[in-house]
Enzyme design. Sequence first.
Site, PDB file in Angstrom:
ATOM      1  CD  GLU A  53      -7.660   8.622  49.346  1.00 55.52           C
ATOM      2  OE1 GLU A  53      -7.660   8.365  48.125  1.00 55.52           O
ATOM      3  OE2 GLU A  53      -7.179   9.672  49.815  1.00 55.52           O
ATOM      4  CB  CYS A  83      -2.396   9.171  44.752  1.00 55.76           C
ATOM      5  SG  CYS A  83      -1.982   9.037  46.500  1.00 55.76           S
ATOM      6  CB  CYS A 123      -4.300   7.026  49.001  1.00 49.24           C
ATOM      7  SG  CYS A 123      -3.862   8.581  49.803  1.00 49.24           S
ATOM      8  CB  ALA A 127     -20.462  44.234  39.615  1.00 47.14           C
ATOM      9  CB  SER A 160     -16.936  51.505  38.850  1.00 47.95           C
ATOM     10  OG  SER A 160     -15.650  51.370  39.427  1.00 47.95           O
ATOM     11  NE  ARG A 194     -11.134  40.088  45.451  1.00 52.56           N
ATOM     12  CZ  ARG A 194     -11.080  41.370  45.797  1.00 52.56           C
ATOM     13  NH1 ARG A 194     -10.645  41.702  47.009  1.00 52.56           N
ATOM     14  NH2 ARG A 194     -11.452  42.314  44.957  1.00 52.56           N
ATOM     15  CG  LEU A 207      -6.701  42.689  43.164  1.00 48.53           C
ATOM     16  CD1 LEU A 207      -5.847  42.201  42.001  1.00 48.53           C
ATOM     17  CD2 LEU A 207      -8.158  42.813  42.739  1.00 48.53           C
TER      18      LEU A 207
END
Length: 373
Positions: free
Chosen positions: A58, A83, A92, A162, A176, A192, A212
């Site tokens: 906002e 808020c 806001c 998968a 794999s 991710r 990762l």
Amino acid sequence: MRMKQQTHDYWMQKALDEAEKGRGYVSPNPVVGCVIVSSDGKLIGKGYHEKFGQAHAEVIAVQSVKNKEELIGATVYVTLEPCSHHGKTPPCADLLAQLPIKKVVVAITDPNPKVSGAGLNKLRASGKDVEVGILTNEAQKQNEFFLHHIQTGKPFVTLKWAQTLDGYVAAPDGSSQWISGKESRTLVHKWRSEYDAVLVGRQTAKLDNPSLTVRLVHGRQPKRIVLDGPGTLPRDLKLFSDQYEEKTIVITHNPLHLHSEEPMLELLSSNYFRGQRVLVGKKNNHVDINEALIQLGKMGIASVLVEAGSNLASALLQQNLVDKLHVFMAPKLLGGGKPALQQLGLSHIDDALELRNSTWQTIGNDLLLTAYL
């Protein structure tokens, strides 16, 4: 003249589009977008919550209005109730209440007990016309991480794997990489960047030695969580030794894994771990996953993407700890190997886990099933 419902939908969709620009950067806050429309139906301002701790949508939208006189009689569209409390930024609702706008249209109320209707009440008390419930389903889905975290105290858990068309996640020799195609892997890297953390079990960490990290797209690096009950994973794994080591969280049930008897020697050791360790209890001689999720929620982690092997995936499903499911199916056949899931403790077709709101997409040569549990 009162704006038509169709016009409300159009402008709220613009606000939702703005909100999406903040995904991955504002958690544990919600993504929020705001657009301001003049009394003659012209877009005069827009903004979104760009980063945690910075100005809310906002505020950005109001600041973007070049001619402040156009705020007279304007309508503000915001994807989440403004808020009403002092946090890292001022309320806001107070800002909007002081403006010469006529109307505030809100997609959904904020379930946060610190807000929860108080922002709307402030606006109504200031004489503003307030309407709630425009594109509600879209707004709820957009902020499913935040809403779940606020309402349960735990992160929203998405389980991903998968598999081949005949249901295997690894060949008989254990290999794999790669079952899914490049396009699917790129999408996972995008996910991710949008989740607070990526979680794996100790077997996946040990056998695959994953990073990762986000590499195939541009985005925020997530925290990395590994369930290591006994706390014996080797310290030369990427999770414990790469440039993002401090983002790694180890969940263990072994209190001896938390602290060295000689902390100064540990600090000087090449095996010193710079991430976090979290102690939880045992369940069936493994980490109590539910307790782990509760602890992660307390740490401000609102969403977790689980890249699990079949054992962890099965445990999560058995314990009803999965909120959303992503399954990539590659056009490949193995005829044997490691199945995607182990026993779930079900014996009759009527006991099968029912997936809700399932959708199918084509990602490169793969099929992607997305569903809720």
